[in-house]
Design a protein around this motif. Sequence first.
Motif, PDB file in Angstrom:
ATOM      1  N   GLN A   2       0.710  -1.230   0.130  1.00 28.66           N
ATOM      2  CA  GLN A   2       0.082   0.007  -0.124  1.00 28.66           C
ATOM      3  C   GLN A   2       1.017   1.149  -0.064  1.00 28.66           C
ATOM      4  OE1 GLN A   2      -3.460   0.029  -0.251  1.00 28.66           O
ATOM      5  NE2 GLN A   2      -2.935  -2.058  -0.913  1.00 28.66           N
ATOM      6  N   ASN A   3       0.332   2.216  -0.494  1.00 28.61           N
ATOM      7  CA  ASN A   3       1.023   3.637  -0.607  1.00 28.61           C
ATOM      8  C   ASN A   3      -0.040   4.512   0.028  1.00 28.61           C
ATOM      9  OD1 ASN A   3       2.888   5.838  -0.939  1.00 28.61           O
ATOM     10  ND2 ASN A   3       2.156   6.015  -3.013  1.00 28.61           N
ATOM     11  N   ARG A   4       0.252   5.057   1.202  1.00 32.23           N
ATOM     12  CA  ARG A   4      -1.099   6.023   1.692  1.00 32.23           C
ATOM     13  C   ARG A   4      -0.651   7.490   1.193  1.00 32.23           C
ATOM     14  NH1 ARG A   4      -1.424   6.485   8.115  1.00 32.23           N
ATOM     15  NH2 ARG A   4       0.870   6.487   7.910  1.00 32.23           N
ATOM     16  N   GLN A   5      -1.615   8.025   0.705  1.00 30.01           N
ATOM     17  CA  GLN A   5      -1.289   9.315  -0.059  1.00 30.01           C
ATOM     18  C   GLN A   5      -2.345  10.353   0.675  1.00 30.01           C
ATOM     19  OE1 GLN A   5      -2.473   8.091  -3.879  1.00 30.01           O
ATOM     20  NE2 GLN A   5      -0.171   8.091  -4.572  1.00 30.01           N
ATOM     21  N   GLU A  18      -8.416  21.047   7.675  1.00 30.09           N
ATOM     22  CA  GLU A  18      -8.190  19.666   7.404  1.00 30.09           C
ATOM     23  C   GLU A  18      -9.123  18.878   6.827  1.00 30.09           C
ATOM     24  OE1 GLU A  18      -6.010  17.646   9.597  1.00 30.09           O
ATOM     25  OE2 GLU A  18      -5.627  18.917  11.189  1.00 30.09           O
ATOM     26  N   ALA A  19     -10.159  19.488   6.421  1.00 32.03           N
ATOM     27  CA  ALA A  19     -11.028  18.794   5.357  1.00 32.03           C
ATOM     28  C   ALA A  19     -10.634  19.046   3.788  1.00 32.03           C
ATOM     29  CB  ALA A  19     -12.430  19.194   5.295  1.00 32.03           C
ATOM     30  N   THR A  20      -9.611  19.908   3.538  1.00 30.95           N
ATOM     31  CA  THR A  20      -9.171  20.220   2.202  1.00 30.95           C
ATOM     32  C   THR A  20      -8.514  19.303   1.697  1.00 30.95           C
ATOM     33  OG1 THR A  20      -8.660  22.345   2.991  1.00 30.95           O
ATOM     34  CG2 THR A  20      -7.447  21.754   0.848  1.00 30.95           C
ATOM     35  N   TRP A  21      -7.760  17.928   2.555  1.00 28.15           N
ATOM     36  CA  TRP A  21      -7.209  16.796   2.037  1.00 28.15           C
ATOM     37  C   TRP A  21      -7.844  15.709   2.472  1.00 28.15           C
ATOM     38  CZ3 TRP A  21      -4.777  21.128   4.218  1.00 28.15           C
ATOM     39  CH2 TRP A  21      -3.926  21.760   3.095  1.00 28.15           C
ATOM     40  N   THR A  22      -7.915  14.530   1.950  1.00 27.81           N
ATOM     41  CA  THR A  22      -8.432  13.092   2.313  1.00 27.81           C
ATOM     42  C   THR A  22      -7.177  12.054   2.135  1.00 27.81           C
ATOM     43  OG1 THR A  22     -10.373  13.691   1.308  1.00 27.81           O
ATOM     44  CG2 THR A  22      -9.903  11.392   1.667  1.00 27.81           C
ATOM     45  N   LEU A  23      -6.964  11.398   3.085  1.00 25.33           N
ATOM     46  CA  LEU A  23      -6.050  10.399   3.076  1.00 25.33           C
ATOM     47  C   LEU A  23      -6.625   9.146   2.613  1.00 25.33           C
ATOM     48  CD1 LEU A  23      -3.296   9.504   4.351  1.00 25.33           C
ATOM     49  CD2 LEU A  23      -4.348   8.669   6.362  1.00 25.33           C
ATOM     50  N   ILE A  24      -5.884   8.658   1.493  1.00 27.27           N
ATOM     51  CA  ILE A  24      -6.376   7.247   0.721  1.00 27.27           C
ATOM     52  C   ILE A  24      -5.092   6.348   0.651  1.00 27.27           C
ATOM     53  CG2 ILE A  24      -7.799   8.773  -0.724  1.00 27.27           C
ATOM     54  CD1 ILE A  24      -5.868   7.858  -3.026  1.00 27.27           C
ATOM     55  N   GLU A  25      -5.532   5.050   0.242  1.00 27.16           N
ATOM     56  CA  GLU A  25      -4.567   4.200   0.233  1.00 27.16           C
ATOM     57  C   GLU A  25      -4.364   3.702  -1.146  1.00 27.16           C
ATOM     58  OE1 GLU A  25      -4.581   0.863   3.028  1.00 27.16           O
ATOM     59  OE2 GLU A  25      -3.871   2.360   4.477  1.00 27.16           O
ATOM     60  N   ILE A  65      -8.340  18.595  -7.828  1.00 25.13           N
ATOM     61  CA  ILE A  65      -9.038  17.519  -6.905  1.00 25.13           C
ATOM     62  C   ILE A  65      -8.964  16.155  -7.233  1.00 25.13           C
ATOM     63  CG2 ILE A  65     -11.310  17.203  -6.074  1.00 25.13           C
ATOM     64  CD1 ILE A  65     -12.183  20.150  -6.279  1.00 25.13           C
ATOM     65  N   GLY A  66      -8.602  15.491  -6.303  1.00 24.76           N
ATOM     66  CA  GLY A  66      -8.434  14.168  -6.546  1.00 24.76           C
ATOM     67  C   GLY A  66      -6.838  13.579  -6.675  1.00 24.76           C
ATOM     68  N   GLU A  67      -6.039  14.533  -7.023  1.00 19.27           N
ATOM     69  CA  GLU A  67      -4.733  14.363  -7.106  1.00 19.27           C
ATOM     70  C   GLU A  67      -3.897  14.410  -6.041  1.00 19.27           C
ATOM     71  OE1 GLU A  67      -3.930  16.327 -11.812  1.00 19.27           O
ATOM     72  OE2 GLU A  67      -3.016  17.475  -9.895  1.00 19.27           O
ATOM     73  N   VAL A  68      -2.751  13.716  -5.837  1.00 23.48           N
ATOM     74  CA  VAL A  68      -1.704  13.621  -4.799  1.00 23.48           C
ATOM     75  C   VAL A  68      -1.284  15.154  -4.672  1.00 23.48           C
ATOM     76  CG1 VAL A  68       0.304  12.799  -3.846  1.00 23.48           C
ATOM     77  CG2 VAL A  68      -0.961  11.391  -5.020  1.00 23.48           C
ATOM     78  N   MET A  69      -1.305  15.688  -3.369  1.00 25.01           N
ATOM     79  CA  MET A  69      -0.883  16.957  -3.030  1.00 25.01           C
ATOM     80  C   MET A  69       0.677  17.110  -3.495  1.00 25.01           C
ATOM     81  SD  MET A  69      -1.564  20.138  -1.744  1.00 25.01           S
ATOM     82  CE  MET A  69      -0.663  21.419  -1.188  1.00 25.01           C
ATOM     83  N   MET A  94      11.469  18.302  -5.350  1.00 28.36           N
ATOM     84  CA  MET A  94      10.181  18.878  -5.247  1.00 28.36           C
ATOM     85  C   MET A  94       8.853  18.265  -5.572  1.00 28.36           C
ATOM     86  SD  MET A  94      10.906  22.233  -4.332  1.00 28.36           S
ATOM     87  CE  MET A  94       9.152  22.692  -4.681  1.00 28.36           C
ATOM     88  N   ASP A  95       9.116  16.912  -6.320  1.00 32.65           N
ATOM     89  CA  ASP A  95       8.113  16.037  -7.042  1.00 32.65           C
ATOM     90  C   ASP A  95       7.864  15.125  -6.188  1.00 32.65           C
ATOM     91  OD1 ASP A  95       7.759  18.110  -8.885  1.00 32.65           O
ATOM     92  OD2 ASP A  95       8.766  16.714 -10.407  1.00 32.65           O
ATOM     93  N   VAL A  96       8.098  14.823  -4.967  1.00 30.27           N
ATOM     94  CA  VAL A  96       7.698  13.649  -3.999  1.00 30.27           C
ATOM     95  C   VAL A  96       6.096  13.706  -3.888  1.00 30.27           C
ATOM     96  CG1 VAL A  96       7.922  12.652  -1.810  1.00 30.27           C
ATOM     97  CG2 VAL A  96       9.925  13.541  -3.027  1.00 30.27           C
ATOM     98  N   GLY A  97       5.534  14.644  -3.396  1.00 33.11           N
ATOM     99  CA  GLY A  97       4.082  14.795  -2.891  1.00 33.11           C
ATOM    100  C   GLY A  97       4.039  14.219  -1.909  1.00 33.11           C
ATOM    101  N   TRP A  98       2.815  14.474  -1.208  1.00 29.28           N
ATOM    102  CA  TRP A  98       2.412  14.093   0.199  1.00 29.28           C
ATOM    103  C   TRP A  98       1.782  12.319   0.222  1.00 29.28           C
ATOM    104  CZ3 TRP A  98      -1.054  18.151   2.610  1.00 29.28           C
ATOM    105  CH2 TRP A  98      -0.323  19.487   2.933  1.00 29.28           C
ATOM    106  N   GLN A  99       3.015  11.845   0.016  1.00 32.75           N
ATOM    107  CA  GLN A  99       2.641  10.365   0.029  1.00 32.75           C
ATOM    108  C   GLN A  99       3.943   9.282   0.533  1.00 32.75           C
ATOM    109  OE1 GLN A  99       2.203   9.011  -4.117  1.00 32.75           O
ATOM    110  NE2 GLN A  99       4.007  10.496  -4.828  1.00 32.75           N
ATOM    111  N   GLU A 100       3.784   8.210   0.832  1.00 28.41           N
ATOM    112  CA  GLU A 100       4.630   7.398   1.534  1.00 28.41           C
ATOM    113  C   GLU A 100       5.881   6.713   0.710  1.00 28.41           C
ATOM    114  OE1 GLU A 100       2.924   5.711   5.583  1.00 28.41           O
ATOM    115  OE2 GLU A 100       1.894   4.795   3.634  1.00 28.41           O
TER     116      GLU A 100
END
Lengths: 338, 338
Positions: A2-5, A18-25, A65-69, A94-100
Amino acid sequence: MQNRQWILASHPRGAADEATWTLIEAQRPTPGPGQILIRTQWLSVDPYMRGRISPSANYAKGVQIGEVMQGGGVGEVVASNHPAWKIGDIAESMDVGWQEWAVLTPDLPGASRVNKVDPGIAPPQASLSWLGMTGLTAYIGLLEIGRPRPGDTVVVSAASGAVGQLVGQIAKLAGARVVGIAGSDEKLAWCRTIGFDATINYKTADDPTSAIAAACPNGVNVFFDNTGGPIHDAVLKNLAVAARVVICGRIALADTFDQEDIGLRASSRLIVTRAMIQGLVVFDWWHRRDEALARLAAWHKSGAIQTKEDVLEGFERVPQAFLRMMAGQNFGKQLVRL
Amino acid sequence: MQNRQWILASHPRGAADEATWTLIEAQRPTPGPGQILIRTQWLSVDPYMRGRISPSANYAKGVQIGEVMQGGGVGEVVASNHPAWKIGDIAESMDVGWQEWAVLTPDLPGASRVNKVDPGIAPPQASLSWLGMTGLTAYIGLLEIGRPRPGDTVVVSAASGAVGQLVGQIAKLAGARVVGIAGSDEKLAWCRTIGFDATINYKTADDPTSAIAAACPNGVNVFFDNTGGPIHDAVLKNLAVAARVVICGRIALADTFDQEDIGLRASSRLIVTRAMIQGLVVFDWWHRRDEALARLAAWHKSGAIQTKEDVLEGFERVPQAFLRMMAGQNFGKQLVRL
């Protein structure tokens, strides 16, 4: 695998929350030819990100919307299809993004390039701070746009912030007298510790314009502006002849990001003082990155610059880190350790 | 041996009016050692004079109540105690003032110096206009601060005014596309005659921001701003990346001279476009006067620049000339012939 994003859930009007983003797998990605896969170790949150989640046009493509931050990060290489990168290397981009986990393309040009981190120079997270984009912003903005001369008075807003703390110290190295503006006595005490000559707490000063006048009896030669708004106006009323103003950020106006910024127009002060105001976007200056970071590394090694980090632990806290930075609750460069 | 003079009667709050000055009769002065006496032939009225009659501090010392109004003029030498000046020479100086006879000190430095007018180059009053301070303002402001490149779009406010008409023509010589903004179709027709590529009547345009966008499809690279206020805001919303904005004047705000100028702050636009705004005071550039005027004279001789004058007759009408210029009722450089 899994990759949490953190993905963008909505374009905020006014302040993000906090509602601006959603944590997904999502599925952990696989690197293609010429690519590497990293496991994220550190993520940076920076004020420029507010612009990237705005629905209105800005200087760079925004997050949909729906893209990785979007966001910069540091990670360890766990798979490589690129000859210059091996497993165990530390990569910053700079291109990592908010993901594991992130797939990166090292050969992309400009700000998208992937930089190899040498832990012998500084801890890896420094590449997200004073030894990376943040340091380049301070170095270029002050030296190329602000152009301090020995004896100048340099005023820095958000003085204890990631960029502000560096600007103050580089200005001291350039022979200037440095005045810092921030919102807490604790932050300002630290600014004085690292060399600021005078400080102003804008939250407790009765009249910021007078406080700046008192701290800058010969006027302000260089203003490095990270905040905008009323602090900007108060400093502009104290400009010296031929002053230079660097517009780096406007975090004081973050909650009204998509609205027009109504306040004191500068025209009259500019004519009287023949001052210059210029906006800064650090991505224009990526060709100067190696020069700037080598200089900053040498200054750090010699003790000429010190920096403070504010670290939150845990991937799930990235939005919280961003929001506390936007609210000025951080003390030093805001980072997240995964 | 009388000398009629306009003296300052009061510091205006808001708009100046006929009561701002009083006509008096004083004794005709006598030149001392190193001085000359001139009989005034032409007087110039210029927007900078609004600052000189303000009670608040400005970039130069103001006129005190009871003092002769400052201003540039041209006159014939009628007495000389200076070896380089003889009777019959034509003298131009910023230090003439609103009076029929003036003692001048030719050896004063900088903007106070007295310049010998060569009627073989142009009519004497040109030294108050395109062949003097006005020309220097346009030349330096455009070329040193605006820095147009071939292919740039240059926007000029108060485009048919004394400075604006020159800025537009110099910008054409520099290879730029030039868009003029003014308040009457007659003025704008003349701008097109002298080479402006497009024009906007800000009084009849429904939405100045959209009108500028339509006239400048690739954005505004250089904005030479003589007006300030809403026109300034509308142009700033159309800046191209890396634009340069010259703040030369703010005649649209003349009636609120001593009040704060509240409107759209530029910070956000400056960051997005990385644009530069700088104030201009021509007196800083007096060391470039000879170079600029030689260039302007050559362009005028070749027909590359044309200029329009708006002349009122009679010393008693100097305040009226000033007031009509401040109200935008003049068409071309406003002068008074005595």
